[in-house]
Every structure is written in structure tokens, then in C-alpha cells.
Scaffold this motif. Structure first.
Motif: not given
Lengths: 301, 402
Positions: B320-345
């Protein structure tokens, strides 16, 4: 054309049955068009959703819980006699009835007191005081009760100091207090409207004829305020029966009401057919109860 | 005449409503056949996205307080990840919360449009089988292949991470006030489910309001698998939960950690990160940064001795997504090393992102409640999809809540 001629023509038209029928038909069509927006509204937002609920209640669901309009069956309606539904229905009904009764007991003297204030200004001020809570969101006010009824809440502290009650949060009394608080204004306002309209001269007349104070109340005030009692009771009973927010926030285990059961069916449990049957059944019960209430109470609203 | 008119109108509308629904259903059931055909619509759009491309604002559907943003991010002194994404990619983010996998599924199934959702492991299977997920375009998410730890690169619920990217993982257990239960030889699920063991805390216990989790813990207490397909065992677990209604305060999945820290309950079933995050949040410091009060002194977290659940939450793109490119860019953003660490911290859940480990606070990496020791790992069980038994579990849990 003279004035007399014209008059004759009008008379002729009036007695011509064909023209009269035409006029009446036009009148009826005009009435229909005037009411058309209301019809459209009722069909779109009342009849149609009800029919959809009805249709879904005979449907089935896929193994992931998606409602399917196939394999039509009566299972969902059959589940309404489950002990689970019975327990929750009885609990909801009891809560709603108790809430209506207590609201009436508190609101009647209060509305009577407001209506008998001499100054219009005082009455208006008191009514505004009743309405002020509505200026803030119901959800916020319910959360405020959560604070009051919690372990460190003032109400709990008072209860512990006097040894009368402990923490009420998560229990049925908490849900009941929340409901009472939430729906009391809906009882006060119609009662006030009925009492304020009353002709107080009738009481004086009654007293002149040696009726005691309580007799005058029973024979005059009470019957005259009946429309207010009926309207208030319905306004309190129906939303109490379907309450969801209050039991969800103030209640815990063993305080599920019909509203909670319904929401669960459409969300976590993903059982739309059963949810539909349940809401259909609640609707029928409410409709029958309201009709009985109106019939026995007269139609003076 | 008027009545017939109205009736006809109603029937026409109703037929129209039924008509669209049935076509949707047939599409959904016949979906597996059509995967061979060239992708269309949203899948084609997702496949065409390039790294870092965006195609509109991001509509994110996540669990309550699961991503650092707003005042909570400030309180935990970590980056506001949503603001950071907006800044880096120039797309606005709207965040909506859900409180159970099933509630999220109900919304997506009804057609609600979100670009990224965060389903747990078993829910990925359910959604994938219902054709509700878009296959990820790996070219647009390079971090998925580069950063994910081996343990999570080929999970059972989604082989090869074709439809989902791991977000965080954690365990289900018991958070409790020290002294309220006997924890000298490990904590048993009995402190929730056994009348005698629960008695000292009667009225001060909370259970999760979650079909799989709540039934799962009861099943573990009874010595069964939390993925059992045996109806008798599920019924037994449901009856057990129903009996706890006599001594528990509430079913709660969205604020049980504050109930615990504010003294409304003493013992609570919940997820490790929620408890530990709360113990950290109530910890107080003086002006020099010295700890004056530690939440860890008063509260603990334990994985019960009977065993418990381990779970993985993932990021996925619903159809049902409207913006698949933004979505995948966001997933890639979260899977970034520093951002992933921010999540856990921020949320105190373990990261499936191996590259982020060097940025995660040491005390988190060393905490066995977050990164369990091998002996604990051995008694944890991952949730599996139940297939035909999904509805049976759901109805059993409705019954269990009374």
C-alpha cells in the motif's frame, strides 16, 4: 381582467380535481427534494454501513484473518451465546444501568437546584460550569483520572488515610467512576431543560389544594420532568453500554466491556465477521431497549 | 415509489461495495501464480529506485517509542533520527505508532498507506503470504548486504531477507521490582501464572496485551513450544491466562514500563529494551554527571528459566506504500552503522547490524539482558508463522482476556 374575473378563476382552479391532485403531487415532490440531502446522508452514513456490517457478519476469514465475502455461514452469530460474550455483556449492561441510575440520582437534585435559581445570570453561570469540562479532550480528562486513581493519587491517599478503599485503578470501581464523570453532564442538561420549562404556578396551585411538598413533587414536578428523565437516561445509557475509552484507560483485567471486545475483534483478533455480528446484536438490543423505553414513557420528547 | 427508489439506490451501492471486495480477494488468493509475470505497479517502481533516491514524504508506521525522535531523543541524548533523515534527504517524515503486529496488519489489510512498517519475524511471513509486502530492491539498499550480522542475514522467517530488513532484536521476559519476587535461583514464569507464586504481588502484575507473546509465555510455563500447533496446548495456555485475571492488574503492551517504575505494578511481562530503557530514563545524575540514583538498583530484568521468546523486528515495505524509493532510502539509512547504533543506544534492544557495534555504548554490548550469553540463547525460541492456526490463537487470546 377585472378583479372579479380573477377571483372566479381561482375558485375554478380550486375545485378542479385534476389541478388539485397536481398541486398536491408537486407539494409532495417538493417535500421529497427538501429532504433529499437528509435521505442521502442517512443512506450513505447509516443504512449502508449497517448493511455492510450485516453482510460481513455472515462472511468468513482467511487463515491470516482477512475478512472474506465467501463461504457464507452463521458461525459468528452462533458465537454470541459463548460464555465469554455473556459475561462481558452482563458486565456492560450492569455498568450502563448502574451508571444511568446513579447519574439520575445525582443530576436530578442538581438540575432542580439550578432551575430554581431566581437570577437568569446565576443559572447561566452554573450551566457553563457544567459544560466547561467539554472544552478539553475526553481522553485527556480520562488520563487525569488515571493519575487521581493511581497508587500515588489523591483519591487513593484519601482512601488509605481513612482505611476505606485502596488503589482503584484497573478495577471496576475505577471504570464506573470514569463513566459517571464522563456522562453526568448528558443527564444534567436535558433534566434542566425540562425543569426550567415547567410552570411553577402549578406547584403553588397544588400546595393551595393542601398537597404536601413531597406529594406536589410526585404528582406535578416528576411527571412534568419525565421527558427530561427519559432523554437523559437514553443519552447516558447508550454510550455507557458501548464505552471503550474509559474501560481501556482506567480498567484492567476483568473490566472488559462490549466496546473493548468489539475493538479487539477488528484489530488484534482480526475476526471481522464476529465483530460485525457482535455490533449488529448490540445495535438490535439498543434499538429494542430504546423503543420499549419510549413506548412506556410516552412520546412527549 | 419513493421507497423503491431508495431501496434500489442502496442495493446498487451495496453491490458495488461487495463487487470491489470480491475482486480484491481473488487477486490476493491468486497472487502466488502471478509472481512469474513481470512486476507491475509498486513492485516495478521499487525495482527502479536507485541508492539515495526519494519520491515523496515518508510515512512510517512503527511501534510506540521505538525510534529516537522529538523530546525522547533529547532525553536519551541521541540523534533525532527522523530529523536527521529529513535533513539528509529533504523528505518529511510522518510517524504513526501501532501497539501490536496484528493491529498493524489490520490497518495494512484494510488499505492504509504506509511506506515503511516494522513487523516482527512471524508477521513478515503472514504479510508476505498475503501478498502485502514489496520485495526489496537490494541495489537501493546496499547496507543490507554490507552491514547485517551473519546470524540475521538468512533468517528462517524470510530467507535471504528478500522482503524484510532486520531492525532490532530482543527477548521477552519479566521486569520486576527487586524484593517483590524470589530471584535467587532464576525467575520462573510462575510469578505471573501460578496463583501461589503470584499471591504476594496480587493486583500489581501486568501481562502483555499481545496474542503471540502472552500465549507464548503461558505455553513456555506449561512446558510447550510457543509455536505449538496442538489446539489442546493452546487451550490450556488460554485457560491459564484466564485464571490469572484474578490476580493481575492489567494487560498492557504500550506503557507497562512506566507502570513498573511508577509503582503501579511490581512484576511485569515485557520486552527487554523497554524495561532497560526505562531503568536508564529514571536514573538521576548530579551536576558533575555522577549517578545519584540508578534505576538498575531497584529494578531487574530476567529471562525466565522455563525459556522464552526471542524475536526480530524488521523493516518492510507494504504494497500500500506510495513512495517506495523514499522507503528504501530510509531502510538503507537505518541500516547505516552509526544510525543503527543510535537506535540501540536509544531503545536498548540488540542490533542485528554488525557494523554498528563499534558505535554502541560499551555497557549495552556487555549487558547480558541485551546481548544474552550462549546459555541463555539456548533456551530462547523464535516465533514462527502459524499458518492455519493463526485464527485459533487469536480467538483463544480473546477468550483468555475474559
Amino acid at each position: 381582467m377585472t378583479l372579479l374575473d380573477e377571483k372566479e378563476q381561482v375558485v375554478e382552479e380550486a375545485v378542479n380535481p385534476r389541478l388539485e391532485r397536481k398541486a398536491r403531487k408537486q407539494e409532495s415532490w417538493r417535500g421529497f427534494f427538501h429532504a433529499a440531502p437528509a435521505y442521502v446522508y442517512l443512506i450513505l452514513f447509516f443504512v449502508l454501513p449497517l448493511l455492510i456490517i450485516f453482510v460481513f457478519s455472515f462472511g468468513s476469514r482467511s487463515n491470516t484473518g482477512k475478512p472474506l465475502l465467501e463461504n457464507w455461514n452463521f458461525d459468528s452469530w452462533g458465537r454470541l451465546v459463548d460464555p465469554l460474550v455473556r459475561t462481558i455483556a452482563i458486565r456492560s449492561l450492569w455498568m450502563a444501568l448502574l451508571n444511568t441510575a446513579v447519574c439520575l440520582m445525582i443530576a436530578y437534585p442538581f438540575a432542580y437546584w439550578i432551575a430554581t435559581r431566581a437570577k437568569q445570570r446565576t443559572r447561566t453561570l452554573l450551566l457553563i460550569a457544567v459544560l466547561i469540562p467539554f472544552w478539553s479532550n475526553f481522553l485527556v480528562r480520562t488520563y487525569a483520572w488515571r493519575m487521581l486513581l493511581g497508587s500515588d493519587g489523591y483519591i487513593t491517599q484519601l482512601g488509605e488515610a481513612t482505611g476505606l478503599w485502596g488503589r482503584m485503578l484497573f478495577t471496576q470501581p475505577a471504570v464506573f467512576i470514569g463513566l459517571l464523570y464522563g456522562y453526568l453532564p448528558f443527564m444534567v442538561l436535558p433534566l434542566y431543560a425540562a425543569l426550567e420549562r415547567m410552570d411553577w404556578g402549578l406547584i403553588e396551585a397544588g400546595r393551595d389544594l393542601y398537597a404536601s411538598g413531597s406529594k406536589a413533587f410526585r404528582k406535578i414536578t416528576l411527571p412534568l420532568s419525565k421527558p427530561g428523565i427519559i432523554a437523559g437516561s437514553i443519552l447516558v445509557f447508550i454510550p455507557s453500554l458501548g464505552a471503550y475509552v474509559t474501560p481501556d484507560i482506567l480498567g484492567g483485567a476483568k473490566t472488559n466491556l462490549l466496546g473493548n471486545l468489539l475493538v479487539t475483534q477488528f484489530q488484534a483478533a482480526r475476526n471481522w465477521p464476529f465483530g460485525s455480528a457482535l455490533s449488529g446484536a448490540i445495535l438490535i438490543v439498543m434499538l429494542v431497549a430504546t423503543m420499549i423505553y419510549f413506548r412506556t414513557g410516552g412520546r412527549t420528547i | 415509489m419513493k421507497r423503491i427508489f431508495a431501496l434500489l439506490a442502496v442495493m446498487a451501492l451495496l453491490l458495488a461495495a461487495c463487487g470491489t471486495d470480491t475482486t480484491e480477494t481473488t487477486e490476493a488468493t491468486g497472487g502466488t501464480e502471478t509472481t512469474e509475470a513481470p512486476p507491475e505497479g509498486i513492485q516495478a517502481a521499487a525495482n527502479a529506485c536507485e541508492v539515495g533516491a526519494t519520491d515523496g514524504p515518508l510515512n512510517l508506521y512503527n511501534w510506540t517509542d521505538y525510534i529516537p525522535t522529538g523530546p525522547l531523543a533529547e532525553e536519551f541524548e541521541v540523534d533525532d533520527l527522523l530529523a536527521k533523515f529529513e535533513e539528509e534527504h529533504g523528505e518529511e517524515v510522518t510517524l504513526t505508532f501501532f501497539n501490536s503486529n496484528e493491529a498493524m496488519l489490520a490497518q495494512i489489510d484494510a488499505g492504509a498507506s504506509y511506506d515503511v512498517v516494522v513487523p516482527s519475524d512471524y508477521m513478515v511471513v503472514t504479510m508476505r503470504d498475503a501478498d502485502l509486502l514489496v520485495e526489496l530492491n537490494r541495489a537501493a539498499i546496499p547496507n543490507l548486504d554490507a552491514n547485517i550480522a551473519e546470524l540475521f542475514s538468512n533468517p528462517g522467517y524470510d530467507p535471504g531477507n528478500r522482503f524484510s530488513a532486520p531492525y532490532q532484536w530482543g527477548t521477552t521476559g519479566i521486569g520486576y521490582l527487586y524484593g517483590s519476587i524470589d530471584d535467587t535461583e532464576g525467575v520462573s514464569w510462575g510469578v505471573l501464572f501460578d496463583e501461589e507464586m503470584a499471591a504476594p504481588n496480587a493486583g500489581f502484575i501486568s501481562l502483555l496485551d499481545d496474542t503471540r507473546e502472552t500465549l507464548g509465555s503461558a505455553l513456555k510455563y506449561l512446558g510447550y513450544s510457543l509455536n505449538t500447533l496442538n489446539k489442546d496446548e493452546v487451550d490450556e495456555a488460554a485457560d491459564l491466562i484466564l485464571s490469572t485475571n484474578e490476580w493481575i492488574a492489567a494487560f498492557n503492551s504500550t506503557s507497562y514500563w512506566t507502570l513498573l517504575s511508577s509503582g503501579e505494578v511490581n512484576v511485569s511481562q515485557g520486552w527487554n529494551g523497554d524495561f532497560l530503557g526505562e531503568y536508564d530514563r529514571i536514573t538521576e545524575y548530579d551536576a558533575d554527571g555522577e549517578v545519584t540514583y540508578s534505576g538498575y538498583d531497584d529494578f531487574g530484568y530476567a529471562i525466565p528459566i522455563e525459556g522464552s521468546a526471542a524475536w526480530v523486528d524488521t523493516m518492510a515495505i507494504p504494497t500500500t506504500a506510495d513512495h517506495p524509493c523514499t522507503a528504501q532510502t530510509f531502510i538503507n539509512f537505518i541500516l547505516d552503522a552509526e544510525n543503527g547504533a543510535t537506535l540501540t543506544n536509544f531503545n536498548y534492544y540488540a542490533s542485528p547490524n554488525e557494523a554498528s557495534e563499534e558505535f554502541i555504548y560499551e555497557e549495552i554490548i556487555e549487558d547480558p539482558s541485551i546481548y544474552p550469553v550462549p546459555e541463555t540463547m539456548a533456551i530462547l525460541e523464535f516465533f514462527l508463522d502459524l499458518g492455519d492456526m493463526n485464527n485459533y490463537y487469536a480467538d483463544a487470546f480473546t477468550r483468555a482476556k475474559g
